[in-house]
Design a protein around this motif. Structure first.
Motif, PDB file in Angstrom:
ATOM      1  N   SER A 255       0.828  -1.212   0.000  1.00  0.00           N
ATOM      2  CA  SER A 255       0.000   0.000   0.000  1.00  0.00           C
ATOM      3  C   SER A 255       0.857   1.255   0.000  1.00  0.00           C
ATOM      4  O   SER A 255       0.578   2.218  -0.717  1.00  0.00           O
ATOM      5  CB  SER A 255      -0.928   0.007   1.216  1.00  0.00           C
ATOM      6  N   LEU A 256       1.907   1.244   0.811  1.00  0.00           N
ATOM      7  CA  LEU A 256       2.774   2.414   0.918  1.00  0.00           C
ATOM      8  C   LEU A 256       3.509   2.678  -0.387  1.00  0.00           C
ATOM      9  O   LEU A 256       3.548   3.819  -0.870  1.00  0.00           O
ATOM     10  CB  LEU A 256       3.778   2.215   2.055  1.00  0.00           C
ATOM     11  N   LEU A 257       4.094   1.642  -0.981  1.00  0.00           N
ATOM     12  CA  LEU A 257       4.865   1.832  -2.206  1.00  0.00           C
ATOM     13  C   LEU A 257       3.978   2.304  -3.355  1.00  0.00           C
ATOM     14  O   LEU A 257       4.373   3.180  -4.134  1.00  0.00           O
ATOM     15  CB  LEU A 257       5.582   0.535  -2.579  1.00  0.00           C
ATOM     16  N   LEU A 258       2.779   1.738  -3.456  1.00  0.00           N
ATOM     17  CA  LEU A 258       1.869   2.176  -4.513  1.00  0.00           C
ATOM     18  C   LEU A 258       1.410   3.613  -4.278  1.00  0.00           C
ATOM     19  O   LEU A 258       1.262   4.389  -5.225  1.00  0.00           O
ATOM     20  CB  LEU A 258       0.657   1.247  -4.583  1.00  0.00           C
ATOM     21  N   ALA A 259       1.175   3.968  -3.020  1.00  0.00           N
ATOM     22  CA  ALA A 259       0.705   5.318  -2.704  1.00  0.00           C
ATOM     23  C   ALA A 259       1.787   6.372  -2.943  1.00  0.00           C
ATOM     24  O   ALA A 259       1.500   7.480  -3.385  1.00  0.00           O
ATOM     25  CB  ALA A 259       0.234   5.387  -1.256  1.00  0.00           C
ATOM     26  N   LEU A 260       3.035   6.019  -2.653  1.00  0.00           N
ATOM     27  CA  LEU A 260       4.134   6.974  -2.844  1.00  0.00           C
ATOM     28  C   LEU A 260       4.459   7.164  -4.317  1.00  0.00           C
ATOM     29  O   LEU A 260       5.029   8.184  -4.695  1.00  0.00           O
ATOM     30  CB  LEU A 260       5.384   6.495  -2.105  1.00  0.00           C
ATOM     31  N   SER A 261       4.123   6.184  -5.148  1.00  0.00           N
ATOM     32  CA  SER A 261       4.411   6.177  -6.579  1.00  0.00           C
ATOM     33  C   SER A 261       5.918   6.095  -6.801  1.00  0.00           C
ATOM     34  O   SER A 261       6.688   5.766  -5.900  1.00  0.00           O
ATOM     35  CB  SER A 261       3.809   7.410  -7.270  1.00  0.00           C
ATOM     36  N   THR A 262       6.337   6.414  -7.997  1.00  0.00           N
ATOM     37  CA  THR A 262       7.768   6.358  -8.314  1.00  0.00           C
ATOM     38  C   THR A 262       8.503   7.622  -7.871  1.00  0.00           C
ATOM     39  O   THR A 262       9.701   7.740  -8.072  1.00  0.00           O
ATOM     40  CB  THR A 262       7.978   6.170  -9.828  1.00  0.00           C
ATOM     41  N   LYS A 263       7.763   8.553  -7.264  1.00  0.00           N
ATOM     42  CA  LYS A 263       8.369   9.795  -6.760  1.00  0.00           C
ATOM     43  C   LYS A 263       7.945   9.973  -5.311  1.00  0.00           C
ATOM     44  O   LYS A 263       6.886  10.509  -5.009  1.00  0.00           O
ATOM     45  CB  LYS A 263       7.924  10.983  -7.610  1.00  0.00           C
ATOM     46  N   ALA A 264       8.783   9.502  -4.396  1.00  0.00           N
ATOM     47  CA  ALA A 264       8.450   9.529  -2.974  1.00  0.00           C
ATOM     48  C   ALA A 264       8.910  10.841  -2.340  1.00  0.00           C
ATOM     49  O   ALA A 264      10.014  11.317  -2.603  1.00  0.00           O
ATOM     50  CB  ALA A 264       9.097   8.354  -2.256  1.00  0.00           C
ATOM     51  N   THR A 265       8.046  11.405  -1.506  1.00  0.00           N
ATOM     52  CA  THR A 265       8.363  12.661  -0.845  1.00  0.00           C
ATOM     53  C   THR A 265       8.028  12.590   0.637  1.00  0.00           C
ATOM     54  O   THR A 265       7.095  11.903   1.046  1.00  0.00           O
ATOM     55  CB  THR A 265       7.570  13.833  -1.473  1.00  0.00           C
ATOM     56  N   VAL A 266       8.803  13.318   1.431  1.00  0.00           N
ATOM     57  CA  VAL A 266       8.500  13.518   2.839  1.00  0.00           C
ATOM     58  C   VAL A 266       8.457  15.029   3.046  1.00  0.00           C
ATOM     59  O   VAL A 266       9.472  15.706   2.977  1.00  0.00           O
ATOM     60  CB  VAL A 266       9.537  12.836   3.761  1.00  0.00           C
ATOM     61  N   GLY A 267       7.277  15.556   3.243  1.00  0.00           N
ATOM     62  CA  GLY A 267       7.118  16.999   3.269  1.00  0.00           C
ATOM     63  C   GLY A 267       7.420  17.562   1.888  1.00  0.00           C
ATOM     64  O   GLY A 267       6.870  17.129   0.877  1.00  0.00           O
ATOM     65  N   SER A 268       8.318  18.526   1.830  1.00  0.00           N
ATOM     66  CA  SER A 268       8.719  19.133   0.560  1.00  0.00           C
ATOM     67  C   SER A 268      10.024  18.558   0.026  1.00  0.00           C
ATOM     68  O   SER A 268      10.598  19.082  -0.925  1.00  0.00           O
ATOM     69  CB  SER A 268       8.867  20.650   0.742  1.00  0.00           C
ATOM     70  N   ILE A 269      10.490  17.465   0.628  1.00  0.00           N
ATOM     71  CA  ILE A 269      11.759  16.844   0.230  1.00  0.00           C
ATOM     72  C   ILE A 269      11.465  15.618  -0.629  1.00  0.00           C
ATOM     73  O   ILE A 269      10.670  14.750  -0.256  1.00  0.00           O
ATOM     74  CB  ILE A 269      12.588  16.433   1.462  1.00  0.00           C
TER      75      ILE A 269
END
Length: 231
Positions: A84-98
């Protein structure tokens, strides 16, 4: 066309701060977190102040609950969470604005991922798994009437914390009407002789289709009322 779907795999995605991010809605304690781009509202996964405090108290009262997450019986839960996490983050993972990473994947894989489009909501299975785990942890600390009282307090705190979200939903749809289009007599008897409604082009949120940008829900509502299937 396939090429027009590719951007959606990274635009409408979730953020690693989504669990503590009430987004544009007002909350009692937590504030809106910075994000990359405008599409991350699709990944709304805010747990709510009540559930967050319940998790903190449960772990503080019984730290051993953490160890249960690393037992063999927890493997299926980790699998659901990870996918679920990997699909939700997509191929462009972000934490806040990073931006943590932006993967360049083969075109055939991108073609498959583009089917999910608004991928942020794919974290919801993990979201409810987390919420269920927090409630389970709390039930191992207090029982009976104390547990019922605790959950009532959490519920009331949740309602207060998410009041802005709950108010925004009906307020938004109250300003939107399909009466000028589908309330005519011809539309109201459509289901008598037809079983399936085909909308062309079959594109949700498209501004160039019949009924304008809101046509995707106008025809969906009509199909439900007439007990028809829809493309």
């Amino acid at each position: 066309p396939r090429s027009t779907l590719f951007p959606y795999t990274t635009l409408f995605r979730s953020n690693l701060l989504a669990l503590i991010d009430p987004s544009r809605y007002w909350a009692l304690l937590f504030k809106q977190q910075p994000t990359v781009g405008f599409g991350q509202y699709e990944g709304y996964n805010y747990l709510g102040l009540g559930v967050i405090l319940l998790a903190i108290v449960a772990v503080a009262r019984r730290p051993s609950a953490i160890r249960r997450l690393f037992t063999r019986s927890a493997i299926p839960a980790w699998f659901i969470f990870g996918v679920s996490l990997l699909l939700a983050l997509s191929t462009k993972a972000t934490v806040g604005s990073i931006v943590l990473y932006h993967l360049r994947v083969p075109e055939w894989l991108l073609n498959i991922l583009s089917s999910f489009r608004a991928s942020g909501r794919l974290f919801w299975p993990a979201y409810y798994l987390i919420m269920s785990g927090i409630i389970l942890a709390a039930s191992n600390i207090v029982r009976g009437r104390k547990l019922a009282l605790t959950l009532w307090i959490v519920l009331l705190l949740q309602l207060a914390d998410l009041e802005s979200l709950y108010s925004a939903v009906p307020a938004h749809w109250a300003l939107t009407s399909a009466s000028v289009f589908t309330d005519a007599p011809a539309w109201q008897i459509l289901g008598r002789n037809h079983r399936h409604l085909v909308v062309i082009p079959a594109w949700e949120c498209g501004g160039d289709q019949a009924a304008g940008p809101q046509g995707f829900w106008v025809f969906g509502k009509l199909a439900v009322q007439q007990q028809m299937t829809i493309n």
